[in-house]
Write a protein that holds these residues in place. Structure first.
Motif, short mmCIF file in Angstrom:
data_model
loop_
_atom_site.label_atom_id
_atom_site.label_comp_id
_atom_site.label_asym_id
_atom_site.label_seq_id
_atom_site.Cartn_x
_atom_site.Cartn_y
_atom_site.Cartn_z
N THR A 112 0.84 -1.20 0.00
CA THR A 112 0.00 0.00 0.00
C THR A 112 0.87 1.25 0.00
O THR A 112 1.86 1.33 0.72
N LEU A 113 0.49 2.22 -0.83
CA LEU A 113 1.20 3.50 -0.93
C LEU A 113 0.23 4.62 -0.60
O LEU A 113 -0.84 4.73 -1.21
N ALA A 139 -2.61 8.67 -12.51
CA ALA A 139 -1.36 7.90 -12.50
C ALA A 139 -1.51 6.68 -11.60
O ALA A 139 -1.02 5.59 -11.92
N ALA A 140 -2.21 6.84 -10.48
CA ALA A 140 -2.42 5.71 -9.56
C ALA A 140 -3.23 4.60 -10.23
O ALA A 140 -2.91 3.42 -10.09
N GLU A 141 -4.26 4.99 -10.96
CA GLU A 141 -5.08 4.00 -11.65
C GLU A 141 -4.25 3.21 -12.67
O GLU A 141 -4.33 1.97 -12.73
N ALA A 142 -3.44 3.91 -13.45
CA ALA A 142 -2.60 3.25 -14.46
C ALA A 142 -1.51 2.40 -13.79
O ALA A 142 -1.21 1.28 -14.25
N VAL A 200 -2.75 2.10 -4.22
CA VAL A 200 -2.33 3.49 -4.04
C VAL A 200 -3.53 4.28 -3.52
O VAL A 200 -4.56 4.37 -4.18
N GLN A 201 -3.38 4.84 -2.33
CA GLN A 201 -4.46 5.60 -1.69
C GLN A 201 -4.16 7.09 -1.80
O GLN A 201 -3.12 7.55 -1.32
N ASP A 226 3.34 8.34 2.59
CA ASP A 226 4.59 8.00 1.90
C ASP A 226 5.05 9.11 0.97
O ASP A 226 6.24 9.32 0.77
N ILE A 227 4.07 9.82 0.40
CA ILE A 227 4.36 10.92 -0.53
C ILE A 227 3.47 12.10 -0.18
O ILE A 227 2.26 11.94 0.03
N GLY A 228 4.06 13.29 -0.10
CA GLY A 228 3.30 14.51 0.11
C GLY A 228 3.30 15.35 -1.15
O GLY A 228 4.36 15.69 -1.67
#
Length: 293
Positions: free
Chosen positions: A48-49, A64-67, A77-78, A97-99
């Motif tokens: 999970t991201l 991008a998350a969907e692809a 990817v949440q 994880d990413i901002g």
């Protein structure tokens, strides 16, 4: 003779067992990993991201998350919004994880979260928008600043028809607001009557529904429900488009950034690399941003 027969039978059994052991060992040796095998279908990345922050970057992140998940079925990817400040705090404190951010780090954020690393995934312009019924087509940077600091309160003061200007801005968590105050306002205070919205979408919706309103959004949020004003630079009216941002003639633009705590690793690295790759940059372009590849 019976004893001899028993011995022969036992020997034959032992021989058969020995041959089976050899056969199994040989088969295992043939299928043992050599480092060159092709992974089974669906094998690869998993886990999970968590990605959160700027609503400007949100359309890129979601598509991008969907692809990315389609290519990696084991990955979830949440995506969340909340604004640039929310994203920076979340990644800095380890709750994401990413901002995502539509601005650079403030000095206070650099001090509080010294390990953050930025990855610019696109360039975005900030469009000043009005209701489509508004007759104004362009403003100078000084006029935009004058509207937002309260110098101008009626549209006929800046070339439009008579009518009150309804000033709409972003909330304090917004990176777009930070950029707007720094570059457009030149650190002037916003007029106290300004209405504050917590996302680009909410801003655009308010402008679309309010004839006298003015606001600002990322280029990716321009559509036929609002009108993007040209900004007059050196006596030339420059429209807010991907082409003018790319050419450097449109005055209000900035990078959109994904921050990680330290250098990106694992899923975060793979996801950011996907966005920076051909498929991800195609999404950037389709959503009205400027590519960085």
């Amino acid at each position: 003779m019976a004893g001899l027969s028993s011995v022969r039978n036992d020997g034959a059994l032992l021989l058969v067992l020995a041959l089976l052991v050899v056969a199994v060992t040989f088969a295992a040796g043939c299928t043992a990993g050599t480092g060159d095998e092709t992974p089974a279908p669906g094998a690869g990345l998993s886990g999970t991201l968590s990605v959160t922050g700027s609503t400007t970057v949100l359309p890129i992140a979601q598509l991008a998350a969907e692809a990315f998940m389609a290519e990696n079925p084991g990955v979830d990817v949440q995506i969340g919004g909340g604004g640039s400040s929310v994203g920076i705090q979340a990644v800095g404190e380890g709750t994401a994880d990413i901002g995502m951010s539509s601005r650079d780090l403030k000095e206070t954020e650099k001090a509080e979260y010294p390990g953050l690393v930025g990855h610019t995934v696109a360039i975005d312009g900030i469009a000043v928008i009005v209701n489509p019924a508004n007759t104004v087509e362009s403003l100078t940077p000084d006029q935009v600043r004058g509207i937002y600091n309260g110098t101008y309160t009626a549209w006929d003061q800046v070339g439009g028809l008579d009518g009150e200007i309804v000033v709409v801005g972003r909330d304090s968590a917004s990176g777009t607001r930070e950029y707007f105050q720094e570059v457009v306002m030149q650190k002037d205070a916003f007029v106290e009557t300004q209405l504050e919205k917590n996302s680009n979408g909410a801003m655009a919706q308010t402008i679309a529904q309010t004839p006298g309103a003015i606001g600002y959004v990322g280029l990716g949020y321009l559509d036929n429900t609002v009108k993007g004003l040209s900004i007059v630079v050196n006596k030339t009216a420059v429209p807010p488009t991907v082409e003018t941002v790319k050419a450097g003639t449109y005055p209000f633009s900035r990078g959109v950034v994904m921050f990680t705590k330290g250098e990106a690793t694992g899923l975060a690295k793979a996801y950011i690399e996907f966005i920076l790759g051909p498929d991800g940059q195609a999404i950037v372009e389709e959503e009205g941003f400027v590519r960085v590849d």
